[in-house]
Design a protein around this motif. Structure first.
Motif, PDB file in Angstrom:
ATOM      1  N   LEU A  44     -42.675  39.156  45.691  1.00 11.15           N
ATOM      2  CA  LEU A  44     -43.007  40.376  44.975  1.00 11.15           C
ATOM      3  C   LEU A  44     -42.392  41.538  45.735  1.00 11.15           C
ATOM      4  CD1 LEU A  44     -46.735  39.487  44.300  1.00 11.15           C
ATOM      5  CD2 LEU A  44     -44.799  39.199  42.749  1.00 11.15           C
ATOM      6  N   ASP A  45     -41.803  42.477  45.012  1.00 12.71           N
ATOM      7  CA  ASP A  45     -41.091  43.591  45.629  1.00 12.71           C
ATOM      8  C   ASP A  45     -42.037  44.611  46.241  1.00 12.71           C
ATOM      9  OD1 ASP A  45     -38.591  42.599  44.959  1.00 12.71           O
ATOM     10  OD2 ASP A  45     -38.576  43.607  43.018  1.00 12.71           O
ATOM     11  N   GLY A  46     -41.988  44.736  47.559  1.00 14.97           N
ATOM     12  CA  GLY A  46     -42.704  45.794  48.253  1.00 14.97           C
ATOM     13  C   GLY A  46     -44.212  45.695  48.187  1.00 14.97           C
ATOM     14  N   ASP A  47     -44.858  46.737  48.720  1.00  9.83           N
ATOM     15  CA  ASP A  47     -46.313  46.782  48.776  1.00  9.83           C
ATOM     16  C   ASP A  47     -46.936  47.273  47.473  1.00  9.83           C
ATOM     17  OD1 ASP A  47     -46.314  45.905  51.405  1.00  9.83           O
ATOM     18  OD2 ASP A  47     -46.194  47.946  52.204  1.00  9.83           O
ATOM     19  N   GLU A  48     -46.138  47.916  46.639  1.00 11.64           N
ATOM     20  CA  GLU A  48     -46.689  48.508  45.423  1.00 11.64           C
ATOM     21  C   GLU A  48     -46.097  47.856  44.177  1.00 11.64           C
ATOM     22  OE1 GLU A  48     -46.824  52.752  45.395  1.00 11.64           O
ATOM     23  OE2 GLU A  48     -47.108  52.852  47.549  1.00 11.64           O
ATOM     24  N   PHE A  49     -46.004  46.540  44.186  1.00 17.58           N
ATOM     25  CA  PHE A  49     -45.481  45.845  43.015  1.00 17.58           C
ATOM     26  C   PHE A  49     -46.474  45.954  41.869  1.00 17.58           C
ATOM     27  CE2 PHE A  49     -48.120  42.675  45.042  1.00 17.58           C
ATOM     28  CZ  PHE A  49     -48.733  42.054  43.981  1.00 17.58           C
ATOM     29  N   LYS A  50     -45.963  45.740  40.669  1.00 18.25           N
ATOM     30  CA  LYS A  50     -46.827  45.745  39.485  1.00 18.25           C
ATOM     31  C   LYS A  50     -46.584  44.462  38.717  1.00 18.25           C
ATOM     32  CE  LYS A  50     -47.095  50.688  38.926  1.00 18.25           C
ATOM     33  NZ  LYS A  50     -46.816  51.859  38.140  1.00 18.25           N
ATOM     34  N   PHE A  51     -47.639  43.925  38.141  1.00 16.54           N
ATOM     35  CA  PHE A  51     -47.504  42.789  37.249  1.00 16.54           C
ATOM     36  C   PHE A  51     -47.091  43.352  35.888  1.00 16.54           C
ATOM     37  CE2 PHE A  51     -50.468  40.988  40.399  1.00 16.54           C
ATOM     38  CZ  PHE A  51     -49.751  39.857  40.744  1.00 16.54           C
ATOM     39  N   ASP A  52     -45.785  43.450  35.686  1.00 15.40           N
ATOM     40  CA  ASP A  52     -45.279  44.020  34.444  1.00 15.40           C
ATOM     41  C   ASP A  52     -44.506  42.962  33.662  1.00 15.40           C
ATOM     42  OD1 ASP A  52     -42.872  43.785  35.854  1.00 15.40           O
ATOM     43  OD2 ASP A  52     -42.543  45.935  36.034  1.00 15.40           O
TER      44      ASP A  52
END
Length: 91
Positions: A44-52
């Motif tokens: 998952l990309d970075g610390d602030e990923f989103k399940f989009d």
């Protein structure tokens, strides 16, 4: 909302009938069974990923590729974009 322990998802492809079957399994019960078995990390990309939508699409592509690796006949059925899809500037 039902309170349940953390669970893992097992996805199985069956040929007769052709279908995908998902099973939610208590992660603690599953852990001894999957120790030492092939892992396919999905980063998952970075610390602030989103399940989009794009993450879901990429995960789906990865899952289907793993299934096809064990069942070569499925590869001919895959009509997938393997790389991330560029988003338009309007989004």
């Amino acid at each position: 909302m039902v309170n349940h322990p953390p669970y893992s998802l097992v996805l199985t492809y069956t040929e007769d009938p052709q279908q995908l079957i998902m099973q939610a399994v208590d992660s603690a019960r599953l852990a001894p069974l999957v120790g030492g078995i092939m892992e396919v990390p999905f980063f998952l990309d970075g610390d602030e990923f989103k399940f989009d939508d794009e993450l879901a699409r990429q995960l789906g592509v990865a899952v289907l590729n793993v299934i096809a690796a064990g069942r070569p006949g499925i590869k001919q059925c895959l009509a997938l974009t393997q790389h991330p899809i560029d988003r338009s500037s309007d989004e």
